[in-house]
Enzyme design. Structure first.
Site, PDB file in Angstrom:
ATOM      1  N   ASP A 117       0.858  -1.179   0.000  1.00 55.11           N
ATOM      2  CA  ASP A 117       0.000   0.000   0.000  1.00 55.11           C
ATOM      3  C   ASP A 117       0.899   1.234   0.000  1.00 55.11           C
ATOM      4  O   ASP A 117       1.903   1.267   0.708  1.00 55.11           O
ATOM      5  CB  ASP A 117      -0.902   0.022   1.234  1.00 55.11           C
ATOM      6  CG  ASP A 117      -2.005  -1.029   1.179  1.00 55.11           C
ATOM      7  OD1 ASP A 117      -2.370  -1.446   0.071  1.00 55.11           O
ATOM      8  OD2 ASP A 117      -2.492  -1.419   2.248  1.00 55.11           O
ATOM      9  N   ASP A 136      -6.935  -1.724  -4.422  1.00 53.41           N
ATOM     10  CA  ASP A 136      -7.998  -1.404  -3.470  1.00 53.41           C
ATOM     11  C   ASP A 136      -9.059  -0.516  -4.113  1.00 53.41           C
ATOM     12  O   ASP A 136     -10.262  -0.693  -3.872  1.00 53.41           O
ATOM     13  CB  ASP A 136      -7.431  -0.714  -2.233  1.00 53.41           C
ATOM     14  CG  ASP A 136      -6.488  -1.599  -1.439  1.00 53.41           C
ATOM     15  OD1 ASP A 136      -6.577  -2.838  -1.560  1.00 53.41           O
ATOM     16  OD2 ASP A 136      -5.657  -1.045  -0.689  1.00 53.41           O
TER      17      ASP A 136
END
Length: 162
Positions: A117, A136
């Protein structure tokens, strides 16, 4: 089902390319943070061993394989669902986004042992402590798209468009 494939392919490709760029080319894994358009957009390296917001972040091997299995099962279910109860074009694209994003995060778990991330967005005096990635975004957009367009409009099942 072509739309499912192509939407999934592009979501997966953009996700993996963006992660390669920030992790390896920009070396974010060592630098940790790059201000892009502060405070709106920053690259902030975070290795997520769990699910959204670090939930289930148990670093055990069992948790990793369990999360991979869940992502693959959900992807398979979504593909099966839209192949049997075909939505319209937007629903097919949404299914592809969800599947492509899920597979992007599966590849991360296989390559790195965690999901990479790096996107961090804050605004208007609110500092967001969480990071996310392109996969995501695709998963979220795909899930919302399927909730809205997942079965209301039927595609022509004799057509090869989707």
């Amino acid at each position: 089902m072509k739309l499912v494939f192509w939407a999934g392919f592009w979501a997966f490709l953009v996700d993996q390319a963006s992660k390669y760029l920030v992790v390896h080319v920009l070396n974010l894994r060592e630098i940790g943070q790059i201000e892009v358009l502060p405070p709106l957009l920053n690259f902030s390296m975070a290795w997520n061993r769990g699910i959204n917001f670090g939930l289930l972040a148990d670093s055990s091997t069992l948790a990793k394989w369990l999360l991979i299995a869940v992502a693959l099962i959900i992807s398979g279910f979504v593909y099966y669902w839209v192949s049997k109860d075909r939505p319209g074009k937007i629903g097919l694209v949404a299914a592809g986004l969800l599947i492509g994003g899920a597979l992007g995060n599966v590849v991360d778990r296989l390559l790195y042992g965690a999901v990479a991330d790096f996107l961090n967005m804050s605004c208007c005096g609110f500092t967001n402590p969480y990071a996310f990635n392109v996969a995501d975004i695709a998963i979220f957009a795909g899930a919302i798209g399927l909730a809205i367009w997942g079965g209301e409009q039927k595609a022509d099942v004799t057509s090869d468009e989707g």
